[in-house]
Write a protein that holds these residues in place. Structure first.
Motif, PDB file in Angstrom:
ATOM      1  N   UNK A 104       0.849  -1.200   0.000  1.00  0.00           N
ATOM      2  CA  UNK A 104       0.000   0.000   0.000  1.00  0.00           C
ATOM      3  C   UNK A 104       0.882   1.248   0.000  1.00  0.00           C
ATOM      4  N   UNK A 105       0.734   2.082  -1.027  1.00  0.00           N
ATOM      5  CA  UNK A 105       1.584   3.280  -1.139  1.00  0.00           C
ATOM      6  C   UNK A 105       1.088   4.446  -0.286  1.00  0.00           C
ATOM      7  N   UNK A 106      -0.171   4.435   0.081  1.00  0.00           N
ATOM      8  CA  UNK A 106      -0.811   5.542   0.805  1.00  0.00           C
ATOM      9  C   UNK A 106      -0.816   6.819  -0.017  1.00  0.00           C
ATOM     10  N   UNK A 107      -1.136   6.687  -1.295  1.00  0.00           N
ATOM     11  CA  UNK A 107      -1.257   7.853  -2.174  1.00  0.00           C
ATOM     12  C   UNK A 107      -0.614   7.573  -3.518  1.00  0.00           C
ATOM     13  N   UNK A 108      -0.515   8.606  -4.335  1.00  0.00           N
ATOM     14  CA  UNK A 108       0.156   8.489  -5.628  1.00  0.00           C
ATOM     15  C   UNK A 108       0.934   9.774  -5.872  1.00  0.00           C
ATOM     16  N   UNK A 109       1.937   9.694  -6.726  1.00  0.00           N
ATOM     17  CA  UNK A 109       2.780  10.863  -6.989  1.00  0.00           C
ATOM     18  C   UNK A 109       1.966  11.968  -7.639  1.00  0.00           C
ATOM     19  N   UNK A 110       2.130  13.193  -7.157  1.00  0.00           N
ATOM     20  CA  UNK A 110       1.433  14.327  -7.755  1.00  0.00           C
ATOM     21  C   UNK A 110       2.216  15.616  -7.522  1.00  0.00           C
ATOM     22  N   UNK A 111       2.987  16.038  -8.529  1.00  0.00           N
ATOM     23  CA  UNK A 111       3.748  17.277  -8.383  1.00  0.00           C
ATOM     24  C   UNK A 111       2.821  18.467  -8.101  1.00  0.00           C
ATOM     25  N   UNK A 112       1.617  18.438  -8.681  1.00  0.00           N
ATOM     26  CA  UNK A 112       0.694  19.569  -8.507  1.00  0.00           C
ATOM     27  C   UNK A 112       0.227  19.690  -7.062  1.00  0.00           C
ATOM     28  N   UNK A 113      -0.042  18.526  -6.427  1.00  0.00           N
ATOM     29  CA  UNK A 113      -0.476  18.561  -5.026  1.00  0.00           C
ATOM     30  C   UNK A 113       0.677  18.389  -4.049  1.00  0.00           C
ATOM     31  N   UNK A 114       1.899  18.445  -4.586  1.00  0.00           N
ATOM     32  CA  UNK A 114       3.075  18.385  -3.719  1.00  0.00           C
ATOM     33  C   UNK A 114       3.321  17.025  -3.096  1.00  0.00           C
ATOM     34  N   UNK A 115       2.911  15.937  -3.783  1.00  0.00           N
ATOM     35  CA  UNK A 115       3.187  14.590  -3.258  1.00  0.00           C
ATOM     36  C   UNK A 115       4.432  14.037  -3.952  1.00  0.00           C
TER      37      UNK A 115
END
Ligand code: ZN
Length: 197
Positions: A104-115
């Motif tokens: 489980x990654x607990x999210x996904x990569x998102x430069x826009x949302x700063x992840x």
């Protein structure tokens, strides 16, 4: 309203899915309308906070070092299905189509949302592969830009150890994820996975 009421309401408002009005309604319910229910809720929250944690191997919720799925010796530990959130894992389990383990990654990569990669449970996945725990990774991530970026990151950062990488996709709606797909769709998505690198 009183200061203590507003403090509770402010905390509730920060929870996912709750806005100002629903936070107000819950606070009123707990404190004024049904105060007898409050001690049991507080006790359940304290108990859960003490005993529930992330599985040290896969990131699923656990009450010991490892979750029930990782501890289950009947499951195929060499196939690792990578999901964004715990409810995705629950949805896949409900489909009954999968007998491997998860990450489980607990999210996904998102430069826009700063992840960024370090905000996710990504390094632990790469370490699992590095230790030779997995022969196959099934990427069950969203069919959107962030899901695609996360799949790309994983394949780019896998070490030299050979591991088969597949991605589910067949039957999943564009922009949709695992959580909102029905069991039949998830089963065909797993069976229809394709090589991803
Ligand atoms: Zn686990």
């Amino acid at each position: 309203m009183t200061p203590a009421f507003e403090k509770l309401q402010k905390q509730l408002k920060q929870l996912p899915g709750l806005g100002y009005r629903s936070a107000e309604r819950i606070a009123l319910h707990l404190l004024v309308e049904k105060p007898a229910k409050l001690p049991a809720l507080v006790e359940a929250m304290q108990e859960a906070a003490k005993s529930v944690r992330r599985c040290e191997r896969c990131g699923n919720i656990a009450e010991g070092e490892r979750c029930a799925l990782c501890a289950d010796e009947k499951r195929d530990g060499s196939v690792v299905c990578v999901v964004e959130h715990v409810p995705d894992l629950v949805a896949l389990e409900r489909s009954g189509a999968y007998r491997g383990v998860y990450h489980v990654l607990h999210g996904k990569l998102s430069p826009i949302q700063g992840v960024a990669p370090e905000d996710l449970n990504l390094q632990a996945l790469l370490d699992r592969v590095e230790r030779g725990e997995a022969n196959e990774l099934i990427l069950a991530l969203s069919n959107d830009v962030e899901g695609e970026a996360t799949c790309h990151y994983i394949t780019q950062h896998l070490g030299p150890r050979g591991v088969k990488v597949t991605r589910i996709g067949f039957g999943l709606p564009s922009g949709g994820g695992v959580l909102y797909a029905d069991s039949v769709t998830l089963k065909s998505a797993l069976e229809g996975r394709r090589d991803y690198r």
